[in-house]
Design a protein around this motif. Structure first.
Motif, PDB file in Angstrom:
ATOM      1  N   TYR A 196       0.914  -1.007   0.005  1.00 16.71           N
ATOM      2  CA  TYR A 196       0.127  -0.127  -0.085  1.00 16.71           C
ATOM      3  C   TYR A 196       0.840   1.313   0.072  1.00 16.71           C
ATOM      4  O   TYR A 196       0.470   2.267  -0.583  1.00 16.71           O
ATOM      5  CB  TYR A 196      -1.003   0.135   1.161  1.00 16.71           C
ATOM      6  CG  TYR A 196      -1.919  -1.030   0.952  1.00 16.71           C
ATOM      7  CD1 TYR A 196      -3.204  -0.884   0.535  1.00 16.71           C
ATOM      8  CD2 TYR A 196      -1.711  -2.362   1.669  1.00 16.71           C
ATOM      9  CE1 TYR A 196      -4.109  -1.855   0.742  1.00 16.71           C
ATOM     10  CE2 TYR A 196      -2.628  -3.269   1.595  1.00 16.71           C
ATOM     11  CZ  TYR A 196      -4.038  -3.312   1.019  1.00 16.71           C
ATOM     12  OH  TYR A 196      -4.654  -4.348   1.065  1.00 16.71           O
ATOM     13  N   ALA A 197       2.024   1.067   0.705  1.00 21.76           N
ATOM     14  CA  ALA A 197       2.855   2.406   0.573  1.00 21.76           C
ATOM     15  C   ALA A 197       3.606   2.563  -1.008  1.00 21.76           C
ATOM     16  O   ALA A 197       3.599   3.980  -0.974  1.00 21.76           O
ATOM     17  CB  ALA A 197       4.274   2.063   1.564  1.00 21.76           C
ATOM     18  N   LEU A 198       3.201   1.661  -1.823  1.00 19.40           N
ATOM     19  CA  LEU A 198       3.637   2.402  -3.286  1.00 19.40           C
ATOM     20  C   LEU A 198       2.719   3.268  -3.509  1.00 19.40           C
ATOM     21  O   LEU A 198       3.238   4.331  -4.256  1.00 19.40           O
ATOM     22  CB  LEU A 198       3.034   0.787  -4.093  1.00 19.40           C
ATOM     23  CG  LEU A 198       4.211  -0.152  -4.329  1.00 19.40           C
ATOM     24  CD1 LEU A 198       3.527  -1.376  -4.902  1.00 19.40           C
ATOM     25  CD2 LEU A 198       5.380   0.227  -5.107  1.00 19.40           C
ATOM     26  N   PHE A 199       1.482   3.445  -3.308  1.00 16.87           N
ATOM     27  CA  PHE A 199       0.479   4.311  -3.756  1.00 16.87           C
ATOM     28  C   PHE A 199       0.718   5.826  -3.117  1.00 16.87           C
ATOM     29  O   PHE A 199       0.345   6.878  -3.617  1.00 16.87           O
ATOM     30  CB  PHE A 199      -0.824   3.967  -3.478  1.00 16.87           C
ATOM     31  CG  PHE A 199      -1.310   2.725  -4.413  1.00 16.87           C
ATOM     32  CD1 PHE A 199      -1.279   2.872  -5.914  1.00 16.87           C
ATOM     33  CD2 PHE A 199      -1.057   1.483  -3.937  1.00 16.87           C
ATOM     34  CE1 PHE A 199      -1.543   1.522  -6.601  1.00 16.87           C
ATOM     35  CE2 PHE A 199      -1.421   0.200  -4.356  1.00 16.87           C
ATOM     36  CZ  PHE A 199      -1.738   0.535  -5.826  1.00 16.87           C
ATOM     37  N   PHE A 200       1.567   5.734  -1.856  1.00 17.81           N
ATOM     38  CA  PHE A 200       1.767   6.988  -1.204  1.00 17.81           C
ATOM     39  C   PHE A 200       2.792   7.795  -2.214  1.00 17.81           C
ATOM     40  O   PHE A 200       2.825   9.006  -1.929  1.00 17.81           O
ATOM     41  CB  PHE A 200       2.552   6.553   0.272  1.00 17.81           C
ATOM     42  CG  PHE A 200       1.513   6.058   1.294  1.00 17.81           C
ATOM     43  CD1 PHE A 200       0.313   5.989   0.992  1.00 17.81           C
ATOM     44  CD2 PHE A 200       2.220   5.883   2.442  1.00 17.81           C
ATOM     45  CE1 PHE A 200      -0.512   5.644   1.995  1.00 17.81           C
ATOM     46  CE2 PHE A 200       1.436   5.556   3.371  1.00 17.81           C
ATOM     47  CZ  PHE A 200       0.045   5.346   3.357  1.00 17.81           C
TER      48      PHE A 200
END
Length: 454
Positions: A363-367
């Motif tokens: 999910y940190a990818l989309f940050f």
């Protein structure tokens, strides 16, 4: 800093200012990084305790120190307008204000910390570690806030390599004291995660002492005579700093506090989930240092150009910085996707925590993309001293959109703890869109005003 005439010259000057800021931010963040990882290798309970403590402290520190960032556009615009004599007065007033803010934090924390921790559904051992970690950290709050002012002054002069060297010198100090106090080596007490708090506090005192010495003794700074005169406390100067600084601080607070709020809301989950969430969030924050550094560099160069009334140059700088941030975010995203398990292993050797951390890192990818847009745009807006609308946009994006949406997904759908991360991603995306719209509007407004006056 010098006036530039071509895009190539602007890229060169921006990089000259940016790269030391990036190293500085990574070095400063590394103190929290090593607190987290070294506590995690001591035990999952210590990792969770330090995570909770950091989640309470981070929004307080970043919000209030954000107020002190006002020194950067104030000094950079004075430099651009060739008003050097006004600079030491502004810096010293900033120091007075920083000490006052630190004392307020200490007094407030003494009365509220136990209540905050007791209101959370924490395991007793985790609660105790979080409490003691924050108490230990509090011994370094005053020098930390003073350093924010001194660093803003140094950076505003374009001497970002100096703060880079100061920050790099702090790392071995912090790691050494972490090693001694967390694990109880060479006769020091074995304090676990709490030792990380004391280690960081000691480091803050040393770093601030180094900054004072450099400003007082090195020619690039001593010519300003910052410490050669005792200025009386001036509330008028405080007002000028606060008018710019409070909206900056609030904007930063609204962004960082939503991450803290999510961590606190996740205290209802088990220790493994809390520890995994914090480890993944810690690495996402590590990557955030790239757009944040670009943001800080843009505040300096845009403020310099605005102070000299070169608005076209200010616009070019802002979009160069934005392009740079997005490009780097794409590279970081690819690295994160390919190596998320290896990254998770940096934080823990516990199998359950490692696997869940790797999942959170997806999910940190989309940050990355949203951060790469909103952070540089915020920096450019600060260079224009356009700060009031920004904090309102941050409030709406993170607290009206992001957190409620995440809470709904986490508590009323099957997403569970991951629902909070989807909410965070949504808030960051809305913030990026709103802030970009504001920058475009502001620049068009300035051009229309210029055209009508010519």
């Amino acid at each position: 800093m010098n006036q530039t005439h071509t895009k190539k010259e602007k890229i060169k000057q921006l990089l000259y200012i940016l790269l030391p800021i990036l190293v500085t931010q990574l070095a400063l963040f590394s103190m929290n990084f090593f607190d987290t990882t070294m506590s995690g290798h001591y035990s999952p309970i210590d990792l969770a305790g330090v995570a909770i403590g950091s989640s309470i402290w981070t929004p307080v520190f970043t919000g209030l120190s954000g107020i002190l960032l006002a020194i950067t556009p104030v000094v950079s615009q004075l430099i651009g307008a060739k008003k050097r004599k006004d600079i030491p007065y502004q810096v010293i007033q900033g120091v007075y204000l920083s000490i006052t803010l630190a004392i307020v934090v200490l007094i407030t924390g003494a009365f509220t910390l136990n209540y905050i921790l007791q209101s959370m559904s924490l395991e007793p051992a985790v609660e105790q570690i979080a409490h003691d970690y924050l108490v230990a950290l509090s011994f370094g709050i005053i020098p930390l806030f003073v350093y924010q002012v001194l660093r803003s002054f140094i950076d505003a002069l374009g001497k970002t390599r100096v703060t880079m060297l100061i920050s790099l010198s702090s790392l071995p100090i912090n790691i050494t004291f972490n090693y001694l106090l967390i694990y109880g080596k060479y006769g020091f007490p074995e304090l676990g995660g709490v030792g990380a708090g004391y280690a960081t506090a000691i480091t803050y005192w040393i770093v601030t002492g180094i900054a004072v010495w450099i400003i007082h003794s090195k020619e690039s700074f001593s010519t300003f005579h910052v410490f050669s005169k005792v200025y009386p406390l001036a509330l008028k100067a405080w007002k000028e700093i606060l008018i710019i600084g409070i909206p900056i601080g609030l904007a930063i607070f609204f962004e960082t506090s939503i991450f803290a709020a999510v961590t606190l809301l996740m205290s209802t989950f088990n220790t493994v989930t809390i520890a995994s969430h914090q480890a993944a969030l810690n690495f996402a924050s590590f990557l955030y240092m790239i757009p944040l550094s670009i943001s800080m560099a843009l505040t300096i160069v845009v403020g310099f150009e605005v102070g000299a009334k070169r608005y076209r140059d200010a616009q070019v700088y802002s979009w160069i910085g934005l392009t740079m941030a997005v490009s780097l975010a794409l590279i970081c995203g690819i690295i994160l996707a390919l190596l998320r398990t290896e990254i998770a292993s940096i934080y823990t050797s516990d199998y359950e925590v490692l696997q869940l951390t790797a999942h959170f890192l997806l999910y940190a990818l989309f940050f990355q993309l949203s951060d790469a847009i909103q952070a540089p745009v915020q920096g450019a807006l600060r260079g224009y001293k356009d700060v009031n609308i920004t904090f309102i946009m941050s409030l709406v994006s993170y607290w009206v959109v992001g957190l409620p949406f995440g809470y709904y997904l986490a508590n009323y759908t099957n997403w569970g703890a991951f629902g909070y991360w989807i909410g965070l991603i949504s808030g960051l995306a809305v913030g990026a869109i709103c802030l970009s719209s504001r920058l475009i509007y502001l620049q068009r407004k300035i051009y229309k005003k210029e055209a009508s006056s010519n």
